[in-house]
Every structure is written in C-alpha cells, then in structure tokens.
Motif scaffolding. Structure first.
Motif, PDB file in Angstrom:
ATOM      1  N   ASN A 112       0.813  -1.211   0.000  1.00 50.86           N
ATOM      2  CA  ASN A 112       0.000   0.000   0.000  1.00 50.86           C
ATOM      3  C   ASN A 112       0.848   1.264   0.000  1.00 50.86           C
ATOM      4  OD1 ASN A 112      -2.372  -1.415  -0.174  1.00 50.86           O
ATOM      5  ND2 ASN A 112      -2.602  -1.574   2.026  1.00 50.86           N
ATOM      6  N   LEU A 148      -8.681   2.369  -1.739  1.00 49.58           N
ATOM      7  CA  LEU A 148      -7.712   1.627  -0.938  1.00 49.58           C
ATOM      8  C   LEU A 148      -8.161   1.529   0.516  1.00 49.58           C
ATOM      9  CD1 LEU A 148      -4.976   0.216  -1.180  1.00 49.58           C
ATOM     10  CD2 LEU A 148      -3.887   2.414  -0.691  1.00 49.58           C
ATOM     11  N   LYS A 149      -8.605   2.637   1.081  1.00 49.61           N
ATOM     12  CA  LYS A 149      -9.066   2.634   2.475  1.00 49.61           C
ATOM     13  C   LYS A 149     -10.291   1.753   2.654  1.00 49.61           C
ATOM     14  CE  LYS A 149      -7.157   7.111   3.597  1.00 49.61           C
ATOM     15  NZ  LYS A 149      -7.405   8.538   3.645  1.00 49.61           N
ATOM     16  N   ARG A 196      -7.361   6.763  -3.271  1.00 45.61           N
ATOM     17  CA  ARG A 196      -7.080   6.583  -1.841  1.00 45.61           C
ATOM     18  C   ARG A 196      -8.314   6.064  -1.110  1.00 45.61           C
ATOM     19  NH1 ARG A 196      -3.625  11.590  -2.354  1.00 45.61           N
ATOM     20  NH2 ARG A 196      -1.520  10.727  -2.300  1.00 45.61           N
ATOM     21  N   ILE A 235       0.004   6.680  -6.685  1.00 45.95           N
ATOM     22  CA  ILE A 235      -1.167   7.563  -6.753  1.00 45.95           C
ATOM     23  C   ILE A 235      -0.732   9.015  -6.614  1.00 45.95           C
ATOM     24  CG2 ILE A 235      -3.238   8.322  -5.508  1.00 45.95           C
ATOM     25  CD1 ILE A 235      -3.666   5.380  -4.701  1.00 45.95           C
ATOM     26  N   GLY A 236       0.064   9.271  -5.584  1.00 40.71           N
ATOM     27  CA  GLY A 236       0.481  10.647  -5.290  1.00 40.71           C
ATOM     28  C   GLY A 236       1.321  11.282  -6.376  1.00 40.71           C
ATOM     29  N   GLN A 296      -6.696  11.257  -7.249  1.00 36.03           N
ATOM     30  CA  GLN A 296      -5.931  10.808  -6.086  1.00 36.03           C
ATOM     31  C   GLN A 296      -6.853  10.467  -4.929  1.00 36.03           C
ATOM     32  OE1 GLN A 296      -3.011  13.741  -4.989  1.00 36.03           O
ATOM     33  NE2 GLN A 296      -1.845  13.484  -6.870  1.00 36.03           N
ATOM     34  N   GLU A 309       0.265   4.010  -2.767  1.00 34.01           N
ATOM     35  CA  GLU A 309       0.106   5.419  -2.370  1.00 34.01           C
ATOM     36  C   GLU A 309       1.116   6.310  -3.104  1.00 34.01           C
ATOM     37  OE1 GLU A 309      -1.557   7.587  -0.348  1.00 34.01           O
ATOM     38  OE2 GLU A 309      -3.050   6.172   0.368  1.00 34.01           O
TER      39      GLU A 309
END
Length: 151
Positions: A114, A138-139, A135, A121-122, A131, A118
């Motif tokens: 992850n 993912l969460k 996120r 993504i960022g 983004q 991340e």
C-alpha cells in the motif's frame, strides 16, 4: 541506468503485486468454498485487487515516457521485489483455518504494497480528484477486511 530501475519497473511490480494478491484471494476462495459467505468474501476481495491493478495500469498508461523512464526509488523497488517473491512463495496449504486466512490477508493489506500504491497515486494521478478517489478505494478495501470479514 538499467531498465529495471525505472518508474516503469516500479509500476510493473506494483501491478504484479495486485495480481498476485488477487490470485491469493482466489486460492482462499477455493479453499473455503464449503463456507459460501467466506468464499464470496474472498471472491469479491480478489476482484477488488484486479481493479487496483487496472487503476495502476491506467496511471502508468497516462504518464509521460519521460516520467516512466525516470529512476525509481531503489528502496521501493527492492521492497516491491521482495513482496512479490513472498507472494509467489505463499503456501495456501499452510492455511488451516479462517483465522490463518484472516491473518495472512491482514499482513498483506498492511504491508508495503500500500505504500507503493500510495506513492504511485500521489505522483502519477492526473489530478487531486483522482488521487482522492483511489485513496478512498484503498481505504475502503482495507476497512472491508476489518469490518466485513465473515465470522
């Protein structure tokens, strides 16, 4: 610079990690086929991992050749390779019960995978809205394991 030290390689590894996780969850689905709710949970979890891989492919495909050819963080590359190796060595035969399966999934979902996702993504999502969406995916995926895992 070697091709296997670029951002392209980091994307490849991250995509392969998501696909390996999907394969692992499909294996758990088969292992727990005798418990329909559990098998359905693993099936859905596997499909989400496939979705994560597709999102990473979209991020990669939307990136410039210059960005993709840039050097990747060597520590992140090393960690991704190590994680992929450990995924391929995971022995589902060692999973004896639902507790073992949950622990394996929890370790996987809270691993450096992850962190890599991340990072990508960022640094490669086109805008803040994308983004935030990724996120959130993912969460929600991680929360599902904690909140909706069948007992």
């Amino acid at each position: 610079m070697p091709q296997d030290a670029t951002v392209t390689e980091l994307f490849r590894l991250a995509i392969d990690l998501e696909k390996a996780a999907a394969e692992l969850y499909r294996g758990l689905e088969a292992k727990f086929a005798h418990r329909q709710k559990v098998a359905d949970f693993w099936k859905e979890y596997a499909m989400e991992e496939v979705g994560h891989a597709k999102w990473l492919e979209r991020l990669r495909d939307g990136s410039s050749p210059e960005k993709l050819a840039a050097p990747a963080d060597p520590i992140m590359l090393k960690e991704a390779r190590k994680l992929l190796q450990s995924h391929t060595e995971t022995n589902l035969e060692a999973i004896e019960d639902l507790r073992d399966a949950y622990q394996l999934a929890n370790e996987l979902e809270n691993s450096e995978v992850n962190v890599i996702f991340e990072f990508l993504i960022g640094n490669f999502a086109a805008d803040e809205k994308t983004q935030n969406f990724l996120r959130s995916l993912l969460k929600d995926h991680i929360a599902k394991l904690m909140l909706w895992f069948p007992t």
